[in-house]
Scaffold this motif. Structure first.
Motif, mmCIF file in Angstrom:
data_model
loop_
_atom_site.group_PDB
_atom_site.id
_atom_site.type_symbol
_atom_site.label_atom_id
_atom_site.label_comp_id
_atom_site.label_asym_id
_atom_site.label_seq_id
_atom_site.Cartn_x
_atom_site.Cartn_y
_atom_site.Cartn_z
ATOM 1 N N UNK A 32 46.583 31.457 43.775
ATOM 2 C CA UNK A 32 45.952 32.111 42.624
ATOM 3 C C UNK A 32 47.043 32.792 41.821
ATOM 4 N N UNK A 36 48.755 39.208 33.444
ATOM 5 C CA UNK A 36 48.214 40.436 32.902
ATOM 6 C C UNK A 36 49.066 40.891 31.713
ATOM 7 N N UNK B 95 37.717 44.646 42.323
ATOM 8 C CA UNK B 95 37.416 43.237 42.115
ATOM 9 C C UNK B 95 36.177 42.841 42.895
ATOM 10 N N UNK B 96 35.519 41.796 42.396
ATOM 11 C CA UNK B 96 34.240 41.425 42.973
ATOM 12 C C UNK B 96 34.272 40.335 44.026
ATOM 13 N N UNK B 99 40.104 35.985 44.771
ATOM 14 C CA UNK B 99 40.854 35.338 43.697
ATOM 15 C C UNK B 99 40.140 35.366 42.355
ATOM 16 N N UNK B 100 39.695 36.539 41.989
ATOM 17 C CA UNK B 100 39.133 36.744 40.649
ATOM 18 C C UNK B 100 39.794 37.966 40.020
ATOM 19 N N UNK B 101 39.412 38.256 38.801
ATOM 20 C CA UNK B 101 40.067 39.314 38.050
ATOM 21 C C UNK B 101 39.988 40.661 38.759
ATOM 22 N N UNK B 102 41.108 41.368 38.760
ATOM 23 C CA UNK B 102 41.144 42.762 39.208
ATOM 24 C C UNK B 102 41.069 43.633 37.960
#
Lengths: 112, 113
Positions: A32, A36, B95-96, B99-102
């Motif tokens: 991944x 940012x 994060x939810x 491997x997703x947005x923080x």
């Protein structure tokens, strides 16, 4: 552990030109790769991310490419605008997540 | 949702004092991270929690640093005693899923004099 190297540390471009930032990673298990953007005095915010099952991803003027064999990935910004001026960070993590390792950052300055 | 909320935004303290930084993650997020940002070392992950449980604290620099997450909506990072080299911006992120947005909070700028 994962080590992420980012180049260049600073990048000056003329408005309208393209900007490219490159990162390499060490852990072949990383899957991944987010990017940012951090404006001065503000929080980092995700602008685009890519997973290891994809080689390229685009979102308007922003694109990211990934070369798993060479263990490097790049951010491409086309038609740069003054509001693109910021510090950009690449990062990498593996499936267990949490261990998001950031690069050192690239200061991008877009001059009108 | 108001996003990740951190307090205070700025903290100036004297060396040797205890400092407590606070974070409220986005509701429903299972992961919470504490990062430290300095010019010299960039963004460093200090510790992260999953479902309120500390998973990896290998980034915590010394025993002077401790973090807790007593419930899903609150976390603290404590430094006791503080030292000038602890001066930095401390970010909390949540994060939810894997491997997703923080999502980062606004950060706390800590200055130890």
């Amino acid at each position: 552990g994962e080590n992420v190297e980012q180049h260049p540390s600073t990048l000056s471009v003329q408005e309208g030109d393209s900007a490219v930032i490159k990162c390499t990673y060490s852990d072949s298990a990383s899957n991944y790769f987010p990017w940012y953007k951090q404006e001065l005095g503000k929080r980092p915010q995700l602008i685009i991310d890519i997973r290891s099952n994809v080689g390229e991803k685009k979102d308007q003027r922003i694109a990211v490419t990934l070369n798993k064999t060479a263990k490097h990935f790049s951010l491409h910004i086309t038609e740069t605008q003054p509001e693109d001026s910021a510090v950009y960070f690449c990062a990498a993590s593996r499936g267990s997540w949490g261990k998001l390792q950031f690069g050192a950052g690239t200061q991008v300055v877009v001059t009108p | 949702d108001a996003g990740v909320i951190q307090s205070p935004r700025h903290e100036v303290t004297e060396m040797g004092q205890e400092v407590t930084l606070r974070c409220k993650p986005i509701s429903g997020h299972d992961y919470l991270f504490w990062y430290r940002q300095t010019m010299m070392r960039g963004l460093e992950l200090l510790i992260y929690f999953n479902n309120n449980v500390p998973i990896d604290d290998s980034g915590m620099p010394e025993d002077r640093f401790s973090a807790k997450m007593p419930n899903a909506s609150f976390s603290t990072l404590k430094i006791q005693p503080s030292e000038p080299r602890d001066s930095a911006v401390y970010f909390c992120a949540s994060g939810g899923a894997l491997n997703t947005e923080a999502f980062f909070g606004q950060g706390t700028r800590l200055t130890v004099v």
